[in-house]
Design a protein around this motif. Sequence first.
Motif, mmCIF file in Angstrom:
data_model
loop_
_atom_site.group_PDB
_atom_site.id
_atom_site.type_symbol
_atom_site.label_atom_id
_atom_site.label_comp_id
_atom_site.label_asym_id
_atom_site.label_seq_id
_atom_site.Cartn_x
_atom_site.Cartn_y
_atom_site.Cartn_z
ATOM 1 N N LEU A 235 43.286 18.579 -40.821
ATOM 2 C CA LEU A 235 42.539 20.000 -40.679
ATOM 3 C C LEU A 235 42.090 20.228 -42.159
ATOM 4 C CD1 LEU A 235 43.071 23.147 -38.239
ATOM 5 C CD2 LEU A 235 42.027 20.839 -38.167
ATOM 6 N N ILE B 247 58.087 22.523 -49.148
ATOM 7 C CA ILE B 247 59.646 23.316 -49.405
ATOM 8 C C ILE B 247 59.887 23.077 -47.872
ATOM 9 C CG2 ILE B 247 60.074 25.718 -50.271
ATOM 10 C CD1 ILE B 247 57.575 25.689 -50.855
ATOM 11 N N GLY B 248 59.723 23.657 -46.962
ATOM 12 C CA GLY B 248 60.471 23.532 -45.691
ATOM 13 C C GLY B 248 61.475 22.395 -45.537
ATOM 14 N N SER C 265 50.007 25.748 -46.155
ATOM 15 C CA SER C 265 50.940 26.509 -45.062
ATOM 16 C C SER C 265 51.298 25.143 -44.587
ATOM 17 C CB SER C 265 50.345 26.542 -44.151
ATOM 18 O OG SER C 265 49.404 26.379 -43.801
ATOM 19 N N ALA D 180 49.636 18.072 -38.990
ATOM 20 C CA ALA D 180 48.411 18.423 -37.786
ATOM 21 C C ALA D 180 47.524 19.650 -39.074
ATOM 22 C CB ALA D 180 49.278 19.719 -36.856
ATOM 23 N N VAL D 181 48.677 20.157 -39.905
ATOM 24 C CA VAL D 181 47.891 20.754 -40.617
ATOM 25 C C VAL D 181 47.032 20.049 -41.354
ATOM 26 C CG1 VAL D 181 47.966 22.917 -42.728
ATOM 27 C CG2 VAL D 181 49.213 22.749 -41.077
ATOM 28 N N PHE E 35 54.654 25.354 -47.751
ATOM 29 C CA PHE E 35 55.419 26.164 -47.397
ATOM 30 C C PHE E 35 55.501 24.660 -46.986
ATOM 31 C CE2 PHE E 35 53.812 29.973 -49.215
ATOM 32 C CZ PHE E 35 54.994 30.628 -49.612
ATOM 33 N N LEU E 36 55.227 23.772 -46.112
ATOM 34 C CA LEU E 36 56.199 22.670 -44.958
ATOM 35 C C LEU E 36 57.083 22.210 -45.475
ATOM 36 C CD1 LEU E 36 53.427 22.612 -41.873
ATOM 37 C CD2 LEU E 36 55.514 23.750 -41.685
ATOM 38 N N SER F 14 38.348 29.450 -47.956
ATOM 39 C CA SER F 14 39.803 30.387 -47.816
ATOM 40 C C SER F 14 40.524 30.280 -46.590
ATOM 41 C CB SER F 14 39.527 32.101 -47.522
ATOM 42 O OG SER F 14 38.018 31.835 -46.574
ATOM 43 N N LEU F 15 39.098 29.591 -45.750
ATOM 44 C CA LEU F 15 40.659 28.529 -44.987
ATOM 45 C C LEU F 15 41.023 27.454 -45.160
ATOM 46 C CD1 LEU F 15 38.268 28.407 -41.390
ATOM 47 C CD2 LEU F 15 40.596 30.230 -41.430
ATOM 48 N N LYS G 112 58.728 19.111 -38.023
ATOM 49 C CA LYS G 112 58.529 19.717 -40.016
ATOM 50 C C LYS G 112 56.781 18.760 -39.997
ATOM 51 C CE LYS G 112 61.090 22.756 -41.255
ATOM 52 N NZ LYS G 112 61.759 22.559 -40.202
ATOM 53 N N LEU H 84 44.241 28.352 -47.287
ATOM 54 C CA LEU H 84 45.114 28.990 -45.916
ATOM 55 C C LEU H 84 46.267 27.714 -46.476
ATOM 56 C CD1 LEU H 84 46.674 31.099 -44.306
ATOM 57 C CD2 LEU H 84 44.681 30.387 -42.947
ATOM 58 N N ASN H 85 45.185 26.627 -45.243
ATOM 59 C CA ASN H 85 45.899 25.472 -44.812
ATOM 60 C C ASN H 85 46.423 24.938 -45.774
ATOM 61 O OD1 ASN H 85 44.879 26.389 -42.437
ATOM 62 N ND2 ASN H 85 43.266 24.188 -42.402
ATOM 63 N N LEU I 25 53.683 19.062 -37.749
ATOM 64 C CA LEU I 25 53.173 20.596 -38.014
ATOM 65 C C LEU I 25 52.656 19.929 -39.161
ATOM 66 C CD1 LEU I 25 55.816 22.737 -37.294
ATOM 67 C CD2 LEU I 25 53.996 22.397 -35.884
#
Lengths: 105, 139, 174
Positions: free
Chosen positions: A56, A18-19, A12, A52-53, A15-16, A4-5, A46, A8-9, A49
């Motif tokens: 992980l 997409i940004g 996100s 970093a994601v 979505f980063l 699940s972690l 971005k 989640l990563n 970020l």
Amino acid sequence: METSLYYLNVGSAMFLLIGMALLLGRLLSGPTLYDRVLAVNSFGTKTVLFLAVFSLIIGRQDGIDIAILYALMNFIATIAVLKFFRYSSLDISMERGSGSEEKAP
Amino acid sequence: MNAELLQWIQFSVSAIFLVGGVFFVIAGAVGVLRLPDFYTRMHAAGMTDTLGAEMILLGLIVQAGLSQTSLKLTLIAFLLFLTSPTATHAVVGAAHHAKLKPKLGKYRAPVPGEVPPVKIAPKPKLKAKPKARTKKKAK
Amino acid sequence: MIRSALVLLVILIAYWLMLSGYLHNPVLLILGAISIFIVLGLSVRMKIIDAETAPYINVMALGYFVWLFVEIIKANMAVVKAVLSPNMEISPKTTKVPMKQSTDLGRVTFANSITLTPGTIAVEIGDDKILVHALLSEMTAASGFAEMGKRAGKAVGDPMLDNLEQDKAPKGKS
């Protein structure tokens, strides 16, 4: 729990991305030069970020070192580009005490 | 039992921070696309740099726990906290120095039917201004 | 000078340990110590060490950062609401904010705090005034800036100009 972690990563990170794609729109269509610089700078944040994601997600520390480097390089690149626009030369000292007002030609 | 509960707490705290951070990052990107002029776009970009970045990094720190990874993530957060306002100020300062005029006063997003006149109107003005200047110089 | 060099030494040691993570390998630790002292020696020889190169942050500053973070969250909410609402009612405005810090560090802290808070950006910095661009006109209240300036100056131990002028009225600036 681990999975699940992981999801989640991954979510996100998506979505980063997409940004970042939205910012590319501003980068391509920015009416002024400064809009483009702003878009590049924000894109770089971005990217830090995302790195970093991503490090992980793959479970290795190396990506975080690259993210630190990228944060520093992004800052220096923005400052250098703007200095070039402002003084049209990089060969001007910005020593302390010389003042922020430009004595450049 | 207890370890599982701790893991759930870790997951949910991290999820809250990550979702919040991603929300602010996307909102900043949308703002950079939507806002009308350069100076207002800077505000949206600053939003991404501050709360979006810090919240995502906090979420990752919670995931990493007490380790070298979380120390490095803290360092990234600290660097972004220090450098992003400086970079923002440099961009705005350069634009201000280049005499880029900010749009002031109240602004509302155009209703979809009104888009063409609003968008077309400024362009001839921008093209006309340099011509007028050159004519004055020529005279 | 010596205190700044010591602060820089501590920062360098912490930085090296944080980035490398080698705690149990004596060879690498010795190599790290050598590189730290080379960097320190070079910086002393280049005379770039002063209170700005290695600023030490006192406990007051931590309280300031907590306060600033709360302000950032509040301002973020306002900006998000303005940006994501469908008809996007914004009212950009520029104001001049008086800056009463006397040291460079205090000024940088104040201007950076203004820029960090979304919705307000320090556009240009003069001798005693900052030109601020705000996204919403209600963000330009003078009292908010005054409080932020007071707290920022207090956090970095800045003798504010108000206090200096009380001491020696004829010489406001040096």
